[in-house]
Scaffold this motif. Structure first.
Motif, PDB file in Angstrom:
ATOM      1  N   UNK A 133      48.596 -37.209  16.643  1.00  8.24           N
ATOM      2  CA  UNK A 133      47.738 -35.919  17.164  1.00  8.24           C
ATOM      3  C   UNK A 133      48.166 -34.785  15.995  1.00  8.24           C
ATOM      4  N   UNK A 134      49.376 -35.085  15.369  1.00  7.39           N
ATOM      5  CA  UNK A 134      49.726 -34.063  14.315  1.00  7.39           C
ATOM      6  C   UNK A 134      48.897 -34.175  13.295  1.00  7.39           C
ATOM      7  N   UNK A 135      48.563 -35.386  12.782  1.00 10.31           N
ATOM      8  CA  UNK A 135      47.832 -35.976  11.442  1.00 10.31           C
ATOM      9  C   UNK A 135      46.371 -35.134  11.802  1.00 10.31           C
ATOM     10  N   UNK A 136      45.838 -35.477  13.032  1.00 12.00           N
ATOM     11  CA  UNK A 136      44.345 -34.963  13.329  1.00 12.00           C
ATOM     12  C   UNK A 136      44.416 -33.305  13.345  1.00 12.00           C
ATOM     13  N   UNK A 137      45.469 -32.727  13.845  1.00 17.50           N
ATOM     14  CA  UNK A 137      45.416 -31.453  13.721  1.00 17.50           C
ATOM     15  C   UNK A 137      45.555 -30.680  12.415  1.00 17.50           C
ATOM     16  N   UNK A 138      46.338 -31.434  11.404  1.00 13.32           N
ATOM     17  CA  UNK A 138      46.579 -31.039  10.161  1.00 13.32           C
ATOM     18  C   UNK A 138      45.293 -30.958   9.422  1.00 13.32           C
ATOM     19  N   UNK A 139      44.312 -32.056   9.657  1.00 15.85           N
ATOM     20  CA  UNK A 139      43.247 -32.666   8.991  1.00 15.85           C
ATOM     21  C   UNK A 139      42.172 -31.660   9.494  1.00 15.85           C
ATOM     22  N   UNK A 140      42.045 -31.340  10.855  1.00 16.55           N
ATOM     23  CA  UNK A 140      40.790 -30.431  11.472  1.00 16.55           C
ATOM     24  C   UNK A 140      41.249 -29.018  11.108  1.00 16.55           C
ATOM     25  N   UNK A 141      42.735 -28.509  11.305  1.00 17.94           N
ATOM     26  CA  UNK A 141      42.741 -27.113  11.423  1.00 17.94           C
ATOM     27  C   UNK A 141      43.687 -26.565  10.228  1.00 17.94           C
ATOM     28  N   UNK A 142      44.249 -27.407   9.574  1.00  9.13           N
ATOM     29  CA  UNK A 142      44.873 -26.753   8.318  1.00  9.13           C
ATOM     30  C   UNK A 142      44.311 -27.328   7.127  1.00  9.13           C
ATOM     31  N   UNK A 143      43.232 -27.795   7.045  1.00  5.57           N
ATOM     32  CA  UNK A 143      42.340 -28.106   5.861  1.00  5.57           C
ATOM     33  C   UNK A 143      43.193 -29.404   5.092  1.00  5.57           C
ATOM     34  N   UNK A 144      43.621 -30.133   5.871  1.00  5.05           N
ATOM     35  CA  UNK A 144      44.204 -31.200   4.981  1.00  5.05           C
ATOM     36  C   UNK A 144      43.056 -32.606   4.814  1.00  5.05           C
TER      37      UNK A 144
ATOM     38  N   UNK B 222      30.217 -24.016   9.598  1.00  7.39           N
ATOM     39  CA  UNK B 222      30.378 -23.437   8.393  1.00  7.39           C
ATOM     40  C   UNK B 222      31.830 -22.649   8.774  1.00  7.39           C
ATOM     41  N   UNK B 223      32.176 -22.356   9.791  1.00  5.90           N
ATOM     42  CA  UNK B 223      33.825 -21.735   9.870  1.00  5.90           C
ATOM     43  C   UNK B 223      34.852 -22.559   9.393  1.00  5.90           C
ATOM     44  N   UNK B 224      34.827 -24.083   9.686  1.00  9.51           N
ATOM     45  CA  UNK B 224      35.639 -24.991   9.147  1.00  9.51           C
ATOM     46  C   UNK B 224      35.266 -25.543   7.981  1.00  9.51           C
ATOM     47  N   UNK B 225      34.112 -25.322   7.397  1.00 10.79           N
ATOM     48  CA  UNK B 225      33.771 -25.849   6.020  1.00 10.79           C
ATOM     49  C   UNK B 225      33.385 -27.147   5.988  1.00 10.79           C
ATOM     50  N   UNK B 226      33.714 -28.154   6.967  1.00 10.64           N
ATOM     51  CA  UNK B 226      33.176 -29.409   7.023  1.00 10.64           C
ATOM     52  C   UNK B 226      33.347 -29.953   8.217  1.00 10.64           C
ATOM     53  N   UNK B 227      32.397 -31.063   8.587  1.00 14.74           N
ATOM     54  CA  UNK B 227      32.728 -31.830   9.866  1.00 14.74           C
ATOM     55  C   UNK B 227      33.549 -32.966   9.813  1.00 14.74           C
ATOM     56  N   UNK B 228      34.728 -33.138  10.292  1.00 15.14           N
ATOM     57  CA  UNK B 228      35.688 -33.956  10.045  1.00 15.14           C
ATOM     58  C   UNK B 228      35.316 -35.337  10.346  1.00 15.14           C
TER      59      UNK B 228
END
Ligand SMILES: [Zn+2]
Ligand SMILES: [Zn+2]
Length: 239
Positions: free
Chosen positions: A87-98, A136-142
């Motif tokens: 869950x932490x990894x998916x959050x970092x990927x989606x919402x913290x631009x990792x 466009x808000x996120x800049x990418x589709x995960x």
């Protein structure tokens, strides 16, 4: 000089520390997660429910949740349980631009396909689309970053612009289960039905929770003549 600059830049993209615990990690391959934290991720093992991919506990072919649900996809699977480290990894990927964490997720999905599915069973791979505003808000589709790599690896055609998500609707994770089904109803559209006609599709998603979003995509794809829709998500929400 140039080498130092390149090293600095590559460290920005692929940090040398584990995303979860901060220990030093080898940037090659650039997974961004140490081995110990990878072991914390709970993989979903067979026997899988024939509908939603949960691990089955008894002798029934379908899990308890699927006894009362029907989905438009043929089968769905998820690689890991959406909790703790995953869950932490998916959050970092989606919402913290990792974005570099995609390498870890791609490897996880490839391993799942090798173990439990057959790549030769699919003609086209596609991601669950995001609506334009959110993308466009996120800049990418995960999901697209992952589906394109999977398609390239197996040399299967990748489709990104043909299944689209219409603007509007609320974020699924912020809604109650009952509202989720209504929120995604008619949210997707296929532009050129010919592309999917008689094709066997692999739809890539990030998190499967109720299954309603993936099912609504599948309904739309089947209406366009898709022969079969299989869903593969990174993680399965505990609901
Ligand atoms: Zn770690
Ligand atoms: Zn099930």
């Amino acid at each position: 000089m140039l080498n130092t600059l390149l090293e600095t830049l590559s460290a920005l993209v692929f940090p040398a520390e584990c995303e979860i615990c901060g220990v030093a990690v080898d940037p090659h391959p650039p997974l961004g997660v140490c081995q110990k934290c990878q072991w914390e991720v709970k993989l979903i093992l067979p026997p899988h429910c024939v509908s939603c991919g949960r691990t089955l506990m008894g002798n029934m072919p379908k899990c308890a949740e699927c006894q009362t649900e029907s989905f438009a996809f043929d089968r769905a699977f998820a690689c890991a349980v959406y909790e703790g480290t995953m869950r932490q990894l998916i959050h970092a990927y989606k919402f913290q631009n990792r974005k570099y964490l995609k390498h870890y997720f791609i490897r996880m999905m490839l391993a799942f396909i090798h173990s439990h599915l057959a790549a030769s069973d699919f003609d086209i791979i596609l991601p669950v689309p995001m609506d334009r505003g959110r993308r466009s808000e996120r800049g990418f589709n995960q999901s697209e970053l992952i589906s394109s790599a999977i398609a390239k690896y197996f040399k299967i055609s990748h489709s990104v612009e043909n299944l689209v998500r219409l603007q509007g609707g609320q974020i699924q994770s912020q809604l109650e289960k009952k509202q989720r089904k209504l929120n995604v109803k008619n949210a997707f559209l296929v532009r050129k039905a010919d592309t999917f006609h008689s094709r066997r599709l692999l739809l890539i998603d990030d998190i499967l929770t109720t299954g309603y979003t993936a099912s609504e995509c599948a309904r739309c794809l089947k209406k366009s003549g898709a022969a079969r829709v299989t869903v593969l998500a990174l993680a399965r929400g505990v609901n």
